[in-house]
Write an enzyme that holds these catalytic residues in place. Sequence first.
Site, PDB file in Angstrom:
ATOM      1  N   GLY A   1      -4.348  -1.954   5.693  1.00  0.00           N
ATOM      2  CA  GLY A   1      -3.763  -3.163   5.020  1.00  0.00           C
ATOM      3  C   GLY A   1      -4.411  -4.403   5.618  1.00  0.00           C
ATOM      4  N   ARG A   2      -4.791  -4.664   6.777  1.00  0.00           N
ATOM      5  CA  ARG A   2      -5.033  -5.847   7.615  1.00  0.00           C
ATOM      6  C   ARG A   2      -6.805  -6.132   7.134  1.00  0.00           C
ATOM      7  NH1 ARG A   2      -3.607  -2.293  10.718  1.00  0.00           N
ATOM      8  NH2 ARG A   2      -5.025  -1.127  12.274  1.00  0.00           N
TER       9      ARG A   2
ATOM     10  N   GLU B   1      10.938  -4.449   3.762  1.00  0.00           N
ATOM     11  CA  GLU B   1      11.312  -5.568   3.148  1.00  0.00           C
ATOM     12  C   GLU B   1      10.594  -5.860   1.725  1.00  0.00           C
ATOM     13  OE1 GLU B   1       9.837  -4.312   5.914  1.00  0.00           O
ATOM     14  OE2 GLU B   1       9.720  -5.941   7.860  1.00  0.00           O
TER      15      GLU B   1
ATOM     16  N   HIS C   1      -1.328 -32.126  19.381  1.00  0.00           N
ATOM     17  CA  HIS C   1      -0.044 -32.955  19.981  1.00  0.00           C
ATOM     18  C   HIS C   1       1.176 -31.904  20.165  1.00  0.00           C
ATOM     19  CE1 HIS C   1      -1.822 -36.594  18.999  1.00  0.00           C
ATOM     20  NE2 HIS C   1      -2.396 -36.011  18.196  1.00  0.00           N
TER      21      HIS C   1
ATOM     22  N   LYS D   1      10.728   0.466  13.314  1.00  0.00           N
ATOM     23  CA  LYS D   1      11.030   0.718  11.863  1.00  0.00           C
ATOM     24  C   LYS D   1      12.294   1.776  11.818  1.00  0.00           C
ATOM     25  CE  LYS D   1       6.715  -0.386   9.663  1.00  0.00           C
ATOM     26  NZ  LYS D   1       5.637  -0.003   8.457  1.00  0.00           N
TER      27      LYS D   1
ATOM     28  N   LYS E   1       0.847  -1.341   0.140  1.00  0.00           N
ATOM     29  CA  LYS E   1       0.057   0.037  -0.027  1.00  0.00           C
ATOM     30  C   LYS E   1       0.770   1.150  -0.023  1.00  0.00           C
ATOM     31  CE  LYS E   1      -3.483   2.190   3.183  1.00  0.00           C
ATOM     32  NZ  LYS E   1      -4.108   2.143   4.381  1.00  0.00           N
TER      33      LYS E   1
ATOM     34  N   GLU F   1      -3.003  -6.165  15.679  1.00  0.00           N
ATOM     35  CA  GLU F   1      -2.551  -4.529  15.119  1.00  0.00           C
ATOM     36  C   GLU F   1      -3.649  -3.664  15.212  1.00  0.00           C
ATOM     37  OE1 GLU F   1      -1.225  -4.061  10.733  1.00  0.00           O
ATOM     38  OE2 GLU F   1       0.662  -3.927  11.892  1.00  0.00           O
TER      39      GLU F   1
HETATM   40  O1  F6P Z   1       4.273  -2.037   9.435  1.00  0.00           O
HETATM   41  C1  F6P Z   1       3.164  -2.713   9.550  1.00  0.00           C
HETATM   42  C2  F6P Z   1       2.315  -2.281   8.244  1.00  0.00           C
HETATM   43  O2  F6P Z   1       2.252  -1.269   8.032  1.00  0.00           O
HETATM   44  C3  F6P Z   1       0.937  -3.254   8.210  1.00  0.00           C
HETATM   45  O3  F6P Z   1      -0.214  -2.405   8.811  1.00  0.00           O
HETATM   46  C4  F6P Z   1       0.763  -3.423   6.758  1.00  0.00           C
HETATM   47  O4  F6P Z   1      -0.352  -4.585   6.508  1.00  0.00           O
HETATM   48  C5  F6P Z   1       2.232  -3.829   6.532  1.00  0.00           C
HETATM   49  O5  F6P Z   1       3.017  -3.023   7.283  1.00  0.00           O
HETATM   50  C6  F6P Z   1       2.716  -3.601   4.961  1.00  0.00           C
HETATM   51  O6  F6P Z   1       2.337  -2.500   4.628  1.00  0.00           O
HETATM   52  P1  F6P Z   1       2.479  -1.970   3.074  1.00  0.00           P
HETATM   53  O7  F6P Z   1       1.350  -2.643   2.535  1.00  0.00           O
HETATM   54  O8  F6P Z   1       2.557  -0.472   2.743  1.00  0.00           O
HETATM   55  O9  F6P Z   1       3.902  -2.539   2.579  1.00  0.00           O
END
Ligand code: F6P
Length: 538
Positions: free
Chosen positions: A270-271, A214, A387, A503, A208, A356
């Site tokens: 995002g979630r 990452e 288990h 971060k 987003k 979150e």
């Molecule tokens: O760091 C948390 C977060 O912002 C989440 O809320 C989100 O789902 C995830 O990182 C990924 O964010 P993006 O879609 O902006 O890469």
Amino acid sequence: MIDPTDTQQWKELSRHSSELKANNLKELLLGDSSRLEDLSFRFNDERNPWGDFYIDFSKQMITKETLNLLVALAYELELPRKINDLFTGETVNISENRPALHTALRSPGTSEVDVDDIIRSELRKTMNFASEVRDGGWRGATGKEISTVVNIGIGGSHLGPLMTSTALKDYAIWDGSLRFVSNIDPSDIVSKLEDLDPESTLFIINSKSFATKETIKNAETAIKWLQKRLGSGEEVLKKHLAAVTANAEKAVQLGIQENNIFSIWDWVGGRFSIFSSVGLTLMIALGSLHYEMLRDGARSIDNHFRSVDLSENIPVLMGLIGIWNRNFLGYENHAVLPYSEDLKYFPSYLEQLEMESNGKNTLQNGEKVTAHTSPIVLGGIGTKAQHSFFQLLHQGTTIIPIDFMVFSQPTWNSMGRLDKSLPQHEILVANCFAQSKALALGSSHDSNHHNADGNRPSTTILGKRLEPYSLGQLIAFYEHKVFTMGAIWNINSFDQEGVQLGKSIAEDIGNAISTTKDYSSFDPSTRSLLSIYDEWKR
Ligand code: F6P
């Protein structure tokens, strides 16, 4: 905005909980003949035969009076108005000054907010792209059809597509395969690329913000991997790279063609984004019919959440019982246990959705909360988890309320692939029902070693079959449960400021490691970790 603990009903519930704690779940469960009727609910879906659910709260440490008081609390805290605000596009995300319009995503054309047109047009665009990839109209730079789509993303841009595509693997109509790269640990992307044919691979960079370290680093690696193997001609990125983002400018800067960029908007968290373009991998794999069924399922629960009285409203009751367990019985954890191999990522998906959203310590008005908020959500799948950690659930010193989930029919049945002589599914269901019974009732023996105290609460959610429509419903049940809990606690369920600090410190430490080598500004523990790391990495 009020602190929920200041309400009349909160005080009533505190009084009621001290009385109820003197009871035992076994006595409650076996002693009251109307209990099951009072505390179990059927969701009958007139539009889809697979949309029926039976939700049994009777093994929770509650009575009818508890539910009445919880519902009264929800009214005192104006839950119906807050639900209405969610659907009508009010600024429910106060700290970021935005609405949260995930429900509009599944009712394009009929929602009450003015985003319908852009949702519809984006949906058309993503669906067309998905069918081109699926049908082989979209080809790689050398003319090969796409046979693998790699989703690069993290958090909400990863867990929803991963969970859903795994859950609905038997409903995929595409012969190709999906892969997911998420972690910054190079082991993730390296192992996912190892045996891939670049000529038939398409990467979807799902972010987003398009600022998540990452995802951007992994995207850069994918680009280098493509260019090393297919050359640096324009066609390579044009044919092998797409993006889903609210930040098209950054995607273009990375080399992604404008036509290959699909939008999401700041008013979709995002979630909560699985029904936006974030679900592009799902559209490719499932095809439009199954994808629409998934959406329709979520919409049926939206309608229920919006219109049914709080006392019969399933996600509201799930949320209120969550509040009861966390705040009045003091349980710090909540376990989610699907008895379904296909739902193996559902617990991880819910960990993000719940923690979150509701892992917050600040009221909407900026003051500190006085009540506890989100429990620690953990989970696993039955029967595997029986288990591993179930021992603690039965005899540990921490009581963990559980949501059990199971379906009356095995998934494979729906595709006609089930060998009906296989006994496994019946045994799976028997185990699920056995666990909730054992946890609630326990058993007495002469020795403490063998004793199971019981009195351990759970809810059982029984569906007919895991398929697109019912999965859409399950997702929406939990989204609205989370919203209900946040609304009762009077917190903002739609921001995630807590993750920012880590971060930015990672940025500082990363710079120190790679360029300055100056660790003097860090605390002694971090300094020492860094110098040992430097020594050992050589
Ligand atoms: O760091 C948390 C977060 O912002 C989440 O809320 C989100 O789902 C995830 O990182 C990924 O964010 P993006 O879609 O902006 O890469």
